[in-house]
Design a protein around this motif. Structure first.
Motif, mmCIF file in Angstrom:
data_model
loop_
_atom_site.group_PDB
_atom_site.id
_atom_site.type_symbol
_atom_site.label_atom_id
_atom_site.label_comp_id
_atom_site.label_asym_id
_atom_site.label_seq_id
_atom_site.Cartn_x
_atom_site.Cartn_y
_atom_site.Cartn_z
ATOM 1 N N LYS A 72 34.587 41.132 35.120
ATOM 2 C CA LYS A 72 34.748 40.804 36.548
ATOM 3 C C LYS A 72 33.818 39.627 36.832
ATOM 4 O O LYS A 72 32.816 39.443 36.132
ATOM 5 N N SER A 117 41.031 45.000 38.212
ATOM 6 C CA SER A 117 41.132 46.431 37.888
ATOM 7 C C SER A 117 42.545 46.860 37.492
ATOM 8 O O SER A 117 42.718 47.638 36.555
ATOM 9 N N ARG A 120 43.668 45.954 33.567
ATOM 10 C CA ARG A 120 42.767 46.139 32.424
ATOM 11 C C ARG A 120 43.445 46.741 31.198
ATOM 12 O O ARG A 120 43.315 46.210 30.092
ATOM 13 N N THR A 135 32.726 47.675 35.220
ATOM 14 C CA THR A 135 32.777 48.845 36.127
ATOM 15 C C THR A 135 34.022 49.702 35.867
ATOM 16 O O THR A 135 34.689 50.160 36.791
ATOM 17 N N SER A 137 35.754 52.894 34.817
ATOM 18 C CA SER A 137 35.502 54.329 34.676
ATOM 19 C C SER A 137 36.361 54.942 33.574
ATOM 20 O O SER A 137 37.562 54.650 33.471
ATOM 21 N N ARG A 142 43.585 56.872 31.764
ATOM 22 C CA ARG A 142 43.391 55.612 31.029
ATOM 23 C C ARG A 142 43.293 55.866 29.528
ATOM 24 O O ARG A 142 43.715 55.029 28.724
ATOM 25 N N SER A 185 42.430 51.125 40.911
ATOM 26 C CA SER A 185 41.078 51.683 40.758
ATOM 27 C C SER A 185 41.086 53.187 41.039
ATOM 28 O O SER A 185 41.973 53.692 41.740
ATOM 29 N N THR A 186 40.076 53.849 40.522
ATOM 30 C CA THR A 186 39.908 55.267 40.849
ATOM 31 C C THR A 186 39.553 55.390 42.335
ATOM 32 O O THR A 186 39.860 56.400 42.959
ATOM 33 N N SER A 187 38.928 54.351 42.890
ATOM 34 C CA SER A 187 38.478 54.396 44.286
ATOM 35 C C SER A 187 39.652 54.513 45.259
ATOM 36 O O SER A 187 39.626 55.333 46.177
ATOM 37 N N TYR A 205 37.376 43.429 44.969
ATOM 38 C CA TYR A 205 36.512 44.029 45.991
ATOM 39 C C TYR A 205 35.960 42.966 46.940
ATOM 40 O O TYR A 205 35.762 43.237 48.125
ATOM 41 N N THR A 222 34.371 51.813 47.012
ATOM 42 C CA THR A 222 34.357 51.771 45.547
ATOM 43 C C THR A 222 32.988 52.290 45.095
ATOM 44 O O THR A 222 32.261 52.905 45.891
ATOM 45 N N ASP A 223 32.638 52.024 43.841
ATOM 46 C CA ASP A 223 31.378 52.550 43.295
ATOM 47 C C ASP A 223 30.174 51.977 44.034
ATOM 48 O O ASP A 223 30.121 50.781 44.319
ATOM 49 N N TYR A 250 31.004 54.794 33.379
ATOM 50 C CA TYR A 250 31.498 53.502 32.889
ATOM 51 C C TYR A 250 31.594 53.476 31.369
ATOM 52 O O TYR A 250 30.654 53.855 30.656
HETATM 53 N N1 GLU Z 1 34.940 52.383 38.520
HETATM 54 C C1 GLU Z 1 36.156 52.433 39.269
HETATM 55 C C2 GLU Z 1 37.362 52.205 38.388
HETATM 56 O O1 GLU Z 1 37.222 51.958 37.231
HETATM 57 C C3 GLU Z 1 36.171 51.462 40.438
HETATM 58 C C4 GLU Z 1 35.641 50.085 40.146
HETATM 59 C C5 GLU Z 1 36.671 49.159 39.544
HETATM 60 O O2 GLU Z 1 37.818 49.110 40.022
HETATM 61 O O3 GLU Z 1 36.311 48.450 38.605
HETATM 62 O O4 GLU Z 1 38.474 52.317 38.832
#
Ligand code: GLU
Length: 300
Positions: A72, A117, A120, A135, A137, A142, A185-187, A205, A222-223, A250
């Protein structure tokens, strides 16, 4: 609302964020003990004569003669590109450099590719990057597509709001609150599943942060480790509120099944001496983030 509270280890992060302004005025990555403009020396050394049997990732790197790392570049203290100096900095970027050094590659043999995100897994599967540090997770979903080394850091999901916002935490979110986060994202997944708020999904973000600043969104989620960096850069307009409400572990994203590469990175994390701590102190510790190195989980 089915929000899991994660108290204890992360509870200090939001509080620490409020006290950040004073600590964040220096050049990211500068070592105050060095004085002047001399860049601090890296805590790692570049290995020589490395071999890694049975790793397709290492074979690709060797035949190319350089390492291609997914990162990122809009997340201060984690993965950041300074638009003025062109310098990359952050905890994740340094972790990525440390891994490259352990394979025998210094900065001049690293190519960075920015991967958002949402993209990836595909970038890893396509071989567009050799590994990803940003970042990312570790999740079961995944892991169906890629492998992870780590965890190398643990944080938790939080909220960033305008400095004059009345929101104090995740329990204040209602059907009228607009919360911005990032696709894939997980967020975003958790905020949709576990709160009644309206959501806005963007690619980065930093774009969500702009939405909060111009009043289009009420919060970014987010985180906390990410949010603290944005708040520290603009403490007059932004603040992190509430307690973290998830656990984000992470990992380094690696092509699925490259066990030799995963083991190499895990061994580096386990046997790396003070390197992890030095990388943490310089980037996240200096910004007021709490954290200790987690044990790697070979089952990842
Ligand atoms: N750690 C979380 C994720 O992997 C949120 C941060 C991000 O999107 O990189 O989804």
């Amino acid at each position: 609302m089915r929000i899991t509270r994660v108290a204890g280890a992360f509870a200090g992060i939001a509080v620490a964020a409020l006290a950040l302004t004073a600590c964040n005025s220096g050049t990211p990555g500068a070592d105050p003990s060095q004085g002047g403009d001399e860049p601090a020396e890296n805590p790692w050394t570049v290995a020589t004569d490395v071999t890694l049997e049975g790793s397709p990732t290492f074979d690709a790197i060797t035949s190319r003669g350089s390492v291609n790392i997914g990162v990122k570049e809009d997340q201060p203290n984690l993965g950041y590109l300074d638009p003025t100096t062109g310098e990359r900095s952050g905890f994740d970027v340094d972790i990525a450099r440390w891994i490259a050094a352990s394979l025998g590659y210094d900065e001049d043999k690293i190519e960075y590719t920015v991967v958002d995100s949402a993209n990836r897994e595909q970038a890893i599967i396509n071989g567009q990057i050799d590994y990803y540090v940003g970042t990312y997770s570790i999740t079961d979903e995944r892991k169906e597509q890629i492998s992870f080394a780590g965890p190398y850091f643990i944080t938790g999901q939080g909220l960033l709001v305008a400095a004059d916002s009345a929101l104090t935490g995740v329990d204040d979110l209602t059907a009228d609150t607009v919360v911005c986060s990032v696709t894939g994202s997980t967020s975003i997944q958790r905020i949709k599943e576990e709160t009644p708020s309206k959501t806005v999904e963007l690619s980065k973000y930093s774009e969500c942060v702009e939405q909060v600043k111009n009043g289009q969104a009420d919060a970014v989620t987010t985180d906390e480790a990410i949010l603290i960096g944005y708040a520290a850069n603009d403490p007059d307009n932004l603040k992190v509120v509430g307690e973290p409400f998830s656990e984000e572990r992470y990992g380094v994203g690696i092509v699925k099944g490259d066990t030799a590469f995963v083991e190499h990175v895990n061994t580096l994390f386990t046997d790396g001496g003070d390197v992890w701590q030095e990388i943490f102190d310089k980037n996240l510790g200096a910004a007021g983030v709490d954290g200790t190195q987690p044990a790697v989980d070979p089952a990842e």
